[in-house]
Motif scaffolding. Structure first.
Motif, PDB file in Angstrom:
ATOM      1  N   LYS A  79       0.824  -1.214   0.000  1.00 66.00           N
ATOM      2  CA  LYS A  79       0.000   0.000   0.000  1.00 66.00           C
ATOM      3  C   LYS A  79       0.852   1.256   0.000  1.00 66.00           C
ATOM      4  CE  LYS A  79      -4.010  -2.063   2.297  1.00 66.00           C
ATOM      5  NZ  LYS A  79      -4.932  -1.993   3.450  1.00 66.00           N
ATOM      6  N   GLU A  80       1.952   1.254   0.739  1.00 63.47           N
ATOM      7  CA  GLU A  80       2.788   2.441   0.829  1.00 63.47           C
ATOM      8  C   GLU A  80       3.450   2.742  -0.521  1.00 63.47           C
ATOM      9  OE1 GLU A  80       3.671   5.623   3.197  1.00 63.47           O
ATOM     10  OE2 GLU A  80       2.489   3.841   3.712  1.00 63.47           O
ATOM     11  N   LEU A  81       3.999   1.691  -1.140  1.00 65.32           N
ATOM     12  CA  LEU A  81       4.650   1.890  -2.426  1.00 65.32           C
ATOM     13  C   LEU A  81       3.635   2.259  -3.505  1.00 65.32           C
ATOM     14  CD1 LEU A  81       7.262   1.812  -4.016  1.00 65.32           C
ATOM     15  CD2 LEU A  81       6.913  -0.636  -4.399  1.00 65.32           C
ATOM     16  N   ALA A  82       2.448   1.664  -3.439  1.00 62.58           N
ATOM     17  CA  ALA A  82       1.411   2.000  -4.421  1.00 62.58           C
ATOM     18  C   ALA A  82       1.028   3.464  -4.313  1.00 62.58           C
ATOM     19  CB  ALA A  82       0.185   1.112  -4.195  1.00 62.58           C
ATOM     20  N   LEU A  83       0.974   4.018  -3.055  1.00 61.71           N
ATOM     21  CA  LEU A  83       0.628   5.425  -2.874  1.00 61.71           C
ATOM     22  C   LEU A  83       1.723   6.332  -3.427  1.00 61.71           C
ATOM     23  CD1 LEU A  83      -1.767   6.882  -1.537  1.00 61.71           C
ATOM     24  CD2 LEU A  83      -0.348   7.151   0.494  1.00 61.71           C
ATOM     25  N   GLU A  84       2.991   5.964  -3.234  1.00 60.35           N
ATOM     26  CA  GLU A  84       4.083   6.785  -3.748  1.00 60.35           C
ATOM     27  C   GLU A  84       4.127   6.763  -5.291  1.00 60.35           C
ATOM     28  OE1 GLU A  84       7.590   5.395  -1.906  1.00 60.35           O
ATOM     29  OE2 GLU A  84       7.063   6.136   0.101  1.00 60.35           O
ATOM     30  N   THR A 132     -11.344  -0.073   1.890  1.00 58.40           N
ATOM     31  CA  THR A 132     -11.177   1.113   2.737  1.00 58.40           C
ATOM     32  C   THR A 132     -12.537   1.672   3.136  1.00 58.40           C
ATOM     33  OG1 THR A 132     -11.069   2.516   0.768  1.00 58.40           O
ATOM     34  CG2 THR A 132      -8.982   1.712   1.676  1.00 58.40           C
ATOM     35  N   SER A 133     -12.589   2.159   4.369  1.00 64.49           N
ATOM     36  CA  SER A 133     -13.792   2.824   4.863  1.00 64.49           C
ATOM     37  C   SER A 133     -13.691   4.320   4.550  1.00 64.49           C
ATOM     38  CB  SER A 133     -13.932   2.591   6.364  1.00 64.49           C
ATOM     39  OG  SER A 133     -12.802   3.120   7.048  1.00 64.49           O
ATOM     40  N   GLU A 134     -14.689   5.104   4.983  1.00 59.48           N
ATOM     41  CA  GLU A 134     -14.685   6.541   4.740  1.00 59.48           C
ATOM     42  C   GLU A 134     -13.534   7.220   5.471  1.00 59.48           C
ATOM     43  OE1 GLU A 134     -16.437   8.459   2.824  1.00 59.48           O
ATOM     44  OE2 GLU A 134     -17.652   6.840   1.960  1.00 59.48           O
ATOM     45  N   GLU A 135     -13.309   6.838   6.704  1.00 60.85           N
ATOM     46  CA  GLU A 135     -12.228   7.437   7.479  1.00 60.85           C
ATOM     47  C   GLU A 135     -10.865   7.063   6.890  1.00 60.85           C
ATOM     48  OE1 GLU A 135     -10.254   9.673  10.235  1.00 60.85           O
ATOM     49  OE2 GLU A 135     -12.394   9.632   9.712  1.00 60.85           O
ATOM     50  N   GLN A 136     -10.731   5.789   6.500  1.00 71.51           N
ATOM     51  CA  GLN A 136      -9.463   5.371   5.895  1.00 71.51           C
ATOM     52  C   GLN A 136      -9.237   6.073   4.559  1.00 71.51           C
ATOM     53  OE1 GLN A 136     -10.065   1.148   5.740  1.00 71.51           O
ATOM     54  NE2 GLN A 136      -9.148   0.787   7.769  1.00 71.51           N
ATOM     55  N   LEU A 137     -10.337   6.322   3.822  1.00 68.84           N
ATOM     56  CA  LEU A 137     -10.203   7.029   2.546  1.00 68.84           C
ATOM     57  C   LEU A 137      -9.736   8.456   2.772  1.00 68.84           C
ATOM     58  CD1 LEU A 137     -10.592   7.040  -0.527  1.00 68.84           C
ATOM     59  CD2 LEU A 137     -12.982   7.668  -0.145  1.00 68.84           C
ATOM     60  N   ARG A 138     -10.262   9.125   3.834  1.00 71.69           N
ATOM     61  CA  ARG A 138      -9.851  10.487   4.129  1.00 71.69           C
ATOM     62  C   ARG A 138      -8.369  10.527   4.492  1.00 71.69           C
ATOM     63  NH1 ARG A 138      -9.131  13.510   8.396  1.00 71.69           N
ATOM     64  NH2 ARG A 138      -9.735  11.832   9.802  1.00 71.69           N
ATOM     65  N   GLN A 139      -7.928   9.564   5.319  1.00 73.00           N
ATOM     66  CA  GLN A 139      -6.511   9.511   5.681  1.00 73.00           C
ATOM     67  C   GLN A 139      -5.630   9.205   4.455  1.00 73.00           C
ATOM     68  OE1 GLN A 139      -6.162   6.656   8.807  1.00 73.00           O
ATOM     69  NE2 GLN A 139      -7.369   7.850  10.297  1.00 73.00           N
ATOM     70  N   LEU A 140      -6.147   8.354   3.557  1.00 68.89           N
ATOM     71  CA  LEU A 140      -5.401   8.018   2.342  1.00 68.89           C
ATOM     72  C   LEU A 140      -5.223   9.252   1.459  1.00 68.89           C
ATOM     73  CD1 LEU A 140      -4.130   5.570   0.852  1.00 68.89           C
ATOM     74  CD2 LEU A 140      -6.325   5.269  -0.310  1.00 68.89           C
ATOM     75  N   LEU A 141      -6.267  10.069   1.381  1.00 69.55           N
ATOM     76  CA  LEU A 141      -6.157  11.290   0.581  1.00 69.55           C
ATOM     77  C   LEU A 141      -5.139  12.242   1.191  1.00 69.55           C
ATOM     78  CD1 LEU A 141      -9.921  11.951  -0.289  1.00 69.55           C
ATOM     79  CD2 LEU A 141      -8.135  11.078  -1.801  1.00 69.55           C
ATOM     80  N   GLN A 142      -5.091  12.328   2.513  1.00 64.04           N
ATOM     81  CA  GLN A 142      -4.110  13.203   3.160  1.00 64.04           C
ATOM     82  C   GLN A 142      -2.683  12.745   2.893  1.00 64.04           C
ATOM     83  OE1 GLN A 142      -5.136  13.349   7.298  1.00 64.04           O
ATOM     84  NE2 GLN A 142      -6.920  14.709   6.988  1.00 64.04           N
ATOM     85  N   ARG A 143      -2.463  11.440   3.006  1.00 64.69           N
ATOM     86  CA  ARG A 143      -1.113  10.933   2.746  1.00 64.69           C
ATOM     87  C   ARG A 143      -0.717  11.123   1.282  1.00 64.69           C
ATOM     88  NH1 ARG A 143      -0.661   5.048   4.370  1.00 64.69           N
ATOM     89  NH2 ARG A 143      -2.911   4.984   4.045  1.00 64.69           N
TER      90      ARG A 143
END
Length: 1076
Positions: free
Chosen positions: A842-847, A894-905
């Protein structure tokens, strides 16, 4: 750091292993060269020794002459000297005479050896035919019932060098009854065979052997001896050109020809297409050479074939040359099985003597073969036969132009020298080829037609007995065409229908060039007269009503057609042309003209005989200057699909040349048709009718303003496209070359990008396009398939979508990559990541998503005051980045809260890339992605069907090194024995590798997988492409020097240890470090 050091040590060890292998290969090469040098040195020493011996002999002779001259000078009287001079001259004359006699003896011995070989072959032929006669006689005699009285009946069976007598007991009454029906024929057959066997065993060797034109021709009932006596006394008033006169020589020639034994007609199986028996090889067929002699085209026998393993060895193989193909087997009994190999003999091959004794060298485009014969005579025979086949293939358009379309083709009865045979004939250019069947590729023979006399033969005076040749009833063939080539005997073609006869007569006459303007329809005769005048524009023939515009319907076709149905279709075709030309084009209702053009051209593609007719009709309707442009537009559509044949192609060229003028609309269309015609001649004819897009471009746009009148968008994976122009004959390779030039990419062989189309049925499939297919054919076939799936008003709204992306990935191609290629490769990798076909946590996919966001949108703009609209826009952009660049299987969990945190990261990582250029981000992206050993591979999901793990879902990865089952095995391409699919099963048959420890009882392993049929086709073609590309690269690398190989080899290395390791699973996170 320790892991990096270990990796570097592993890579360095592997590099040294590869270098050692290269050095060993060079050492082996040097050893082979030393052996070759030793052999050459030995040959040179032997030659020098021979020269020394010859010199010593000459010196001895000279010494004797010197002694004789000294004695002559010392002699007291001159008379003895004169007598000695005469004796010396006489001695020299006798020596020359002895040498001449020795040469004659050697020549006679060679002829004797050749006659022995011929006699052995003849004996085998007689033995085979005798066996068939014996089998037939025994079959007939077994039908007679044995009752009381016995009768001794003698049957003569010829063998190779003796005659055996078989005593058979028969009932007298049954024998008389049998003789009244079929035994008369049996006695005739037996007497004929007895005479032939006696002739063969008692006749001396001769230099000439009589044989028919085709070795498979044989006598049947009316061709036997019993019919020769009755036929010789009657039919005195028959004409020389009729089959009656040809048949007279049949029965008499059967007394002397070794291939004309009177074999009963039912002695063969009835499932063969030809009435003649198949004989043993070698078999000769006529090649219609200028001197009229037949050349051998088929042969079989043992040869020694050089096999290159760790040393050169000779292995004895049974070779069969038939139908232009050279196959070899382990023994003659294996010919019913699959051959061990095949040697290509085509126009690019060369055949010559080798360096050694009795060695034959065959050089093909791929390799060099060395074959050794058992004797010099056998070597000469093989050389003669192979060179004959090579000459035929090099000169025949059947092999030099495999896509050429015959002017006429069909099943005819060919009669020559009194022998008839049903053959498949094809008229190509000025040569008539004939084959055993329509499926055969190598002809039985050919007839050169140029300046031959072609005429129809009157058969009204022939009786019923005359209309039988070789037992074949020729009454069904109502018409006969005689062909008289120069310096050759006549050949007769027997044809059943009148229309077919007229067509053959016209096209044969045009090919011969002797009766131009005298045969065919009135239109064809006028064209022939214009051809003789070289198309003089001032000739009155151009004003003939048959060549001018006609507003009335045709009562008969303009060209000769082989059937009534085609003639009816030709009249309908003219009505379609009149409607297309006369009905005004209305933009809202233009589909009417599209339908007319497509239906007419589809009929011509389905029936190529109508293509000449269509061009003649359009030339007739456009010959007048006052005609509308729609006739020229229809002609522009036709020349892009196919072209007429001679002489109508010549008529079209003259027609376009006369009307070509850049100052008028008609002249501009004529110039455009000239360009299109030249392109069609270069690239060949089309396979599908024109698409709606093509017809609209011709009708509504001005195609003569552009050399490439059509255009289509080609899409890329980064949501961009490039409009590429093309014409009616542009192929996929040409379109890709133009696309690479416009976008700054390398050639296809270097970038390995390919063109894909979407599926016309709407399924999520892509189809890779082959390079030789024409773009217009692809669009047309896609359009037809789409119409079949989607009917209604919206059927014309869908258009084909072309996509350009990488298909084959090779690590060597990293060098020289352009920025455009790297960008597209990054987006293609992103597709695999989003689909879950690329292992990232997940971390590498986000980068990696942040990197592509920087490439796609540029610097991230963080809202400082955080107004509602700016914040909403920023969130929408971040969600768009997640949708396009983040794996789907991670987003679904992902839930709504996890999605919000994902957008921040994501926003934080994107913001950290501020100031980075697109090229730099793409370089970082690919650097990370290429750390996966299966980067560039195509993954296929499958289900194991044939092992203990049946039902387990696995992933097959097809890459440059082989086929891998992720987490299980890797199968290099060199170990693949065969692969392919049937229905929904895909099979891999893998052989043992060199260092395999598997059991010798299982030299191969079969792996069966279940997957969708479309995926089976895709994976099969992909594996084939990788293997073919590897062979091409290997052939190209063969020309490199040894130092270049040593330098280039480590670059192409893929870490095989990494390949064998299991990649991270798609569903679990990886321990790989993050990028930033």
């Amino acid at each position: 750091m320790a892991e990096l050091r270990d990796g570097e040590e592993t890579m360095s060890q592997e590099d040294w292993k590869e270098k050692c292998m290269v050095l060993e290969a060079l050492l082996m090469k040097f050893r082979m060269q030393i052996i070759k040098i030793r052999e050459l040195t030995t040959d040179k020493i032997q030659q020098l020794e021979t020269q020394v011996i010859d010199a010593e002999k000459r010196a001895f002779t000279a010494h004797q002459q010197v002694q004789w001259m000294e004695e002559k000078l010392n002699a007291p009287d001159g008379q003895s000297g004169d007598s000695e001079v005469r004796m010396f001259q006489r001695c020299q004359e006798l020596q020359a005479l002895v040498q001449e006699k020795e040469d004659v003896i050697a020549h006679l011995e060679q002829q004797l050896e050749e006659q022995k070989q011929n006699r052995l072959q003849d004996a085998k032929t007689v033995e085979k035919k005798a066996a068939k006669i014996k089998e037939w006689v025994m079959q007939k005699l077994s039908e007679v019932k044995t009752v009381n009285c016995a009768f001794c009946y003698t049957v003569i069976i010829p063998k190779a060098s003796y005659v055996s007598v078989i005593l058979i007991s028969l009932d007298l009454h049954s024998l008389l009854h049998c003789m009244s029906t079929s035994c008369v024929l049996t006695l005739t057959l037996v007497s004929s065979v007895l005479q032939k066997a006696t002739l063969l065993s008692s006749s001396p060797f001769s230099d000439q052997s009589s044989s028919s034109e085709e070795s498979s021709s044989s006598e049947e009932e009316e061709g036997s001896i019993c019919s020769s006596h009755t036929s010789s006394s009657s039919r005195k008033n028959s004409t020389p050109g009729s089959p009656r006169s040809l048949k007279r020589a049949v029965s008499m020639s059967s007394m002397t020809s070794e291939s004309d034994y009177a074999i009963p007609p039912d002695a063969y199986s009835t499932d063969t297409e030809c009435s003649e028996p198949e004989q043993k090889l070698p078999k000769t067929c006529s090649s219609a050479s200028n001197n009229g002699k037949s050349e051998p085209m088929e042969k079989s026998g043992y040869l020694l074939k050089m096999v290159r393993t760790w040393k050169k060895t000779w292995k004895r193989r049974w070779f069969v040359l038939k139908d232009g193909e050279l196959l070899y087997y382990k023994s003659p009994s294996d010919v019913i099985r699959k051959p061990q190999g095949q040697i290509e003999v085509n126009a690019t091959s060369s055949i010559a003597r080798g360096d050694g004794k009795q060695v034959l060298q065959i050089v093909t485009g791929k390799r060099v073969y060395y074959l050794k014969a058992d004797s010099p005579n056998l070597l000469e025979e093989w050389l003669q036969v192979l060179q004959s086949v090579l000459r035929v293939k090099a000169a025949s358009p059947l092999f030099t132009q495999p896509d050429i379309r015959p002017a006429m083709k069909g099943l005819l009865i060919k009669v020559k020298h009194g022998y008839s045979k049903q053959v498949w004939c094809a008229l190509i250019g000025k040569t008539l080829y004939y084959f055993r069947s329509q499926e055969d590729k190598f002809p039985l023979g050919q007839i050169k037609l140029w300046e031959a006399r072609v005429e129809e033969v009157d058969r009204s005076q022939d009786s019923d007995d005359d209309l039988k040749v070789n037992g074949r009833d020729l009454q069904v063939a109502s018409f006969t065409i005689a062909i008289h080539p120069q310096e050759q005997g006549p050949t007769y073609l027997l044809i059943e229908s009148l229309h077919e006869k007229d067509s053959w007569l016209y096209h044969l006459s045009v090919a011969a060039g002797t009766t131009v303007g005298k045969v065919g329809t009135e239109f064809e005769q006028l064209v022939g007269k214009l051809f003789l005048l070289d198309g003089d524009p001032n000739s009155q023939i151009w004003r003939h009503p048959m060549l001018c515009l006609s507003k009335e319907a045709l009562s008969s076709p303009l060209t000769t057609l082989p059937s009534q149905a085609l003639q009816t279709e030709a009249i309908k075709l003219f009505k379609t042309c009149q409607l297309f030309i006369n009905v005004a084009i209305d933009a809202p209702a233009i589909d009417y003209h599209v339908s007319l053009a497509q239906s007419a051209l589809q009929v011509c593609l389905a029936h190529p005989e109508l293509q000449n007719e269509l061009f003649c009709q359009l030339i007739k309707q456009t010959l007048c200057l006052c005609v509308s442009l729609q006739g020229w537009q229809f002609l522009a559509l036709c020349v892009g699909l196919f072209l007429p044949q001679h002489p109508f192609l010549w008529l079209l060229q003259v027609h376009l040349k006369i009307h070509g003028d850049s100052r008028t609309e008609v002249g501009k269309y004529a110039i455009y048709c000239q360009r299109s015609m030249e392109r069609t001649q270069q690239k060949g004819e089309r396979q599908a009718r024109p698409s709606r897009m093509e017809i609209l471009s011709i009708l509504l746009r001005n195609p003569y303003h552009h050399s490439l009148p059509f255009s289509v968008p080609v899409h890329f994976l980064n949501n961009t496209y490039q409009v590429v122009s093309f014409d009616a004959s542009t192929t996929v390779d040409e379109l890709q070359s133009r696309l690479n030039q416009d976008t700054g990419m390398r050639k296809n062989g270097l970038s390995a990008f390919s063109l894909y189309t979407d599926d016309p049925t709407g399924r999520e499939l892509e189809h890779c396009l082959q390079g030789g297919i024409k773009i217009c054919d692809i669009i047309s076939k896609w359009e037809q398939a789409s119409k079949e799936q989607h009917t209604g008003k919206c059927e014309n709204t869908r258009t084909v979508r072309l996509t350009y992306k990488n298909r084959l990935y090779f690590s060597l191609q990293v060098r020289g990559e352009s920025e455009r290629e790297r960008l597209l490769l990054a987006y293609q990798t992103n597709e695999a990541i989003v689909a879950g076909h690329f292992p990232v946590n997940k971390e590498l996919a986000l980068e990696m998503a942040a990197l592509l966001a920087q490439v796609e949108f540029g610097d991230f703009e963080r809202p400082f005051s955080a107004p509602g609209s700016a914040l909403t826009k920023s969130n929408q952009t971040l969600k768009q980045v997640l949708d396009r660049f983040y794996p789907k299987h991670y987003r679904r969990a992902t839930s709504e809260e996890q999605l919000r945190q994902l957008l921040q990261r994501l926003s934080a990582r994107w913001a950290s890339l501020r100031g980075r250029s697109s090229s730099e981000c793409v370089r970082i992206y690919l650097t990370v992605a290429r750390k996966w050993p299966f980067f560039g591979a195509k993954l296929f999901e499958a289900e194991v069907s044939l092992c203990v793990c049946e039902g387990v879902r696995v992933w097959l990865a097809v890459h440059e090194d082989g086929v891998s089952i992720l987490d299980l095995h890797i199968f290099p391409y060199k170990n693949l024995i065969t692969f392919g699919g049937c229905k929904q099963d895909f099979m891999l048959v893998v052989g043992q590798s060199a260092g395999s420890n598997t059991s010798k009882d299982k030299p191969t392993e079969k792996h069966l997988f279940a997957m969708d049929a479309s995926k089976i086709r895709e994976i099969t073609l992909l594996i084939s492409s990788y293997i073919n590309s590897a062979h091409q690269q290997k052939a190209a690398a063969h020309h490199l020097s040894a130092p270049a190989l040593m330098v280039a080899q480590p670059v192409s290395l893929k870490s095989k240890e990494l390949r064998s390791k299991s990649p991270p699973a798609l569903g679990r996170p990886s321990k790989a470090p993050t990028l930033l």
